[in-house]
Design a protein around this motif. Sequence first.
Motif, PDB file in Angstrom:
ATOM      1  N   GLY A 144     -38.449  -4.689 -48.700  1.00 45.82           N
ATOM      2  CA  GLY A 144     -38.437  -4.869 -47.154  1.00 45.82           C
ATOM      3  C   GLY A 144     -38.937  -3.730 -46.768  1.00 45.82           C
ATOM      4  N   VAL A 145     -39.057  -2.512 -47.225  1.00 46.63           N
ATOM      5  CA  VAL A 145     -39.814  -1.275 -46.757  1.00 46.63           C
ATOM      6  C   VAL A 145     -40.915  -1.662 -46.198  1.00 46.63           C
ATOM      7  CG1 VAL A 145     -40.825   0.815 -47.283  1.00 46.63           C
ATOM      8  CG2 VAL A 145     -38.431   0.152 -48.333  1.00 46.63           C
ATOM      9  N   ALA A 146     -41.870  -2.712 -46.726  1.00 43.25           N
ATOM     10  CA  ALA A 146     -43.058  -2.951 -46.175  1.00 43.25           C
ATOM     11  C   ALA A 146     -43.002  -4.164 -44.830  1.00 43.25           C
ATOM     12  CB  ALA A 146     -43.824  -4.007 -47.093  1.00 43.25           C
ATOM     13  N   GLN A 147     -41.927  -4.201 -44.644  1.00 37.88           N
ATOM     14  CA  GLN A 147     -41.667  -5.000 -43.110  1.00 37.88           C
ATOM     15  C   GLN A 147     -41.675  -4.281 -41.861  1.00 37.88           C
ATOM     16  OE1 GLN A 147     -42.112  -8.460 -43.761  1.00 37.88           O
ATOM     17  NE2 GLN A 147     -42.657  -7.735 -45.751  1.00 37.88           N
ATOM     18  N   GLY A 148     -41.504  -2.885 -42.128  1.00 41.33           N
ATOM     19  CA  GLY A 148     -41.287  -2.121 -40.933  1.00 41.33           C
ATOM     20  C   GLY A 148     -42.179  -0.733 -41.115  1.00 41.33           C
ATOM     21  N   VAL A 149     -41.631   0.400 -40.484  1.00 43.69           N
ATOM     22  CA  VAL A 149     -42.240   1.713 -40.548  1.00 43.69           C
ATOM     23  C   VAL A 149     -41.231   2.531 -41.186  1.00 43.69           C
ATOM     24  CG1 VAL A 149     -43.778   1.253 -38.508  1.00 43.69           C
ATOM     25  CG2 VAL A 149     -41.460   2.333 -38.319  1.00 43.69           C
ATOM     26  N   ALA A 150     -41.512   4.105 -41.227  1.00 41.80           N
ATOM     27  CA  ALA A 150     -40.663   4.854 -42.066  1.00 41.80           C
ATOM     28  C   ALA A 150     -40.254   5.875 -40.928  1.00 41.80           C
ATOM     29  CB  ALA A 150     -41.311   5.643 -43.104  1.00 41.80           C
ATOM     30  N   LEU A 151     -39.158   6.026 -40.883  1.00 42.44           N
ATOM     31  CA  LEU A 151     -38.556   7.269 -40.015  1.00 42.44           C
ATOM     32  C   LEU A 151     -38.555   8.538 -41.180  1.00 42.44           C
ATOM     33  CD1 LEU A 151     -35.300   7.158 -38.054  1.00 42.44           C
ATOM     34  CD2 LEU A 151     -36.314   9.303 -38.982  1.00 42.44           C
ATOM     35  N   SER A 152     -39.645   9.202 -41.087  1.00 38.62           N
ATOM     36  CA  SER A 152     -39.626  10.357 -42.131  1.00 38.62           C
ATOM     37  C   SER A 152     -39.231  11.777 -41.046  1.00 38.62           C
ATOM     38  CB  SER A 152     -40.915  10.359 -42.589  1.00 38.62           C
ATOM     39  OG  SER A 152     -41.367   9.513 -43.475  1.00 38.62           O
ATOM     40  N   ILE A 153     -38.567  12.372 -41.898  1.00 34.25           N
ATOM     41  CA  ILE A 153     -38.188  13.965 -41.383  1.00 34.25           C
ATOM     42  C   ILE A 153     -38.648  14.894 -42.021  1.00 34.25           C
ATOM     43  CG2 ILE A 153     -36.290  15.163 -40.510  1.00 34.25           C
ATOM     44  CD1 ILE A 153     -34.573  12.683 -40.389  1.00 34.25           C
ATOM     45  N   PHE A 154     -39.523  15.866 -41.409  1.00 33.33           N
ATOM     46  CA  PHE A 154     -40.125  16.983 -42.348  1.00 33.33           C
ATOM     47  C   PHE A 154     -40.127  18.072 -41.238  1.00 33.33           C
ATOM     48  CE2 PHE A 154     -43.186  13.972 -40.397  1.00 33.33           C
ATOM     49  CZ  PHE A 154     -43.981  14.782 -39.890  1.00 33.33           C
TER      50      PHE A 154
END
Length: 555
Positions: free
Chosen positions: A138-148
């Motif tokens: 399911g990760v491939a069905q949207g975008v990532a909220l990455s915090i750095f």
Amino acid sequence: MFRNILYKAFSLKGSREVAAFNRDSGNCAATQSQRLLQIVSKNADTEYGKKHDFASIKCVSDFQKAVPVCDYDTLSERIERIANGEKNILTSEQPFMFATTSGTTGSRKLIPVTASYLTEFRKASVTSGYHMLKHFPGVAQGVALSIFSPAEEGRTAGNLPYGAISGRLYHSEPALIRRHISPLPYEIFLIKDYETRYYTLLRCALVLPIACIYTLNPSTIALLGRRLKLYGERLIDDIKRGVISPPGLMPDAAHAAIGRFLRKDLARAKFLQDLWEKDQFVADKVWPSLSLISCWTKAAASFYLQDFPDLFGDVPVCDITYGASEGRGTVFLSPERQALAIRSHFFEFIETEKMEKGSHETLTASQLEMGKEYYILFTTSAGLYRYHINDIVRVSDWFNDTPCLEFLHKGGNVSSFTGEKLTESQVTEAASQCARLENLSLRFFTVIPEFRPEPHYQLWFESQKMLNEAQLFQLAERFDQCLSESNSEYEVKRSSMRLAAPKAFQLAANTYENLRKQMVANGMPDAQIKISHLNPKPEIKALLKERITAIPLPA
């Protein structure tokens, strides 16, 4: 969609590295030996390489005889010279930056980062990402909220940048990845004001199909979930009007970078408003595509996962793998299985019992035993040789001929008045179990050893529920029982009255969050905020002590 094409391309590229890892994991000793000889031969003509005769090293045992086990203090003088612009000191390849890390003790450290080291790091990331997509499609069905954190916090005397490796890794991603898979602008993470940064992050994320939340520190993710509730109405109104109204000042550069997220979106605002009115304005509802949260889940970090069900529903939470600025330790194989990153660095191990007796006798990865605990040493292309990171890991399984590891806790953070040897892992387990049994939601806790009037432990905690004197006494009793279950020697010492009963002290509301704000304001990246759950630093202890509340009397 173009995003699907990118994910398919990644899977194709990743399958090659996965195949190489699977092949090499079948002969761990040979793979590790080859990795070591590649590193030392490349750096034989450096100052450090000549001092330890890298040119004569032909096997692992040669390396172990020629090079001493080291730590940051051992290398700090050389690292400072590199920071001042000197070359060919630890590596023939000049570092292009320094990763900053605070660790759990001492001042901030500068860890050299070379292009070869980044390649080593990415090998593990590619294998991990491939398996993560396989287990969580399911990760491939949207975008990532990455915090750095920012890649550049400043410059050394030699004009080399220093900052967070997470920010540098983001910069090294292809532009298409940053645009279509990890689209939140870098400028958001340069916003100094704590509240404004998280408000802006949520304002942009709420108009995206977030499928994965990816960051190291689970306390950061919990904070984001609470801010979603706190600012919900305001965020919905902003989306309705196509604006942003953060609680603090917004830098011009950040405002310009998020312009494409500020379009008026009445349909999205209505969807969110309906959730708000139904009291369902939580992450798994506002982002129906959310399929995974990836963060630290082991050791002390596990404590912060207790709020996730309320904040994120039943979204799966998966460990982000073991690693640090100093090196990448494991690769993700499955939610409960992480193999040593044998294609990235060279690793050695010291049995914890032998280390505590002063022995530095090391083992290679293929010599480890199932279930045993070890200190782990890194040798990397960035100039860390037999580097003692002071982490303790346990062998949890095997993948072919390669050990699977689980991070336990930092070494050295052990408290022992009379031989009970309490570890941070044990007090975390005990506090979490205690909170469950008492039906108490803890926002934060730490355990303080106290010698007076008799040796005992104090549980300092923050909770939304205010406890009275009788409830605090009951909590302390329960914590005592849970500690006894976690550590048999503690139980013996309590039974023999060599340890007095523990005490519980409640901290004022928002203590942990205010402490985080203060640390961020002082320049510490979010991911490096690690307040020990056992015997924290004196300056942290002093700040927390000021926040202990007066004890209300029983009703």
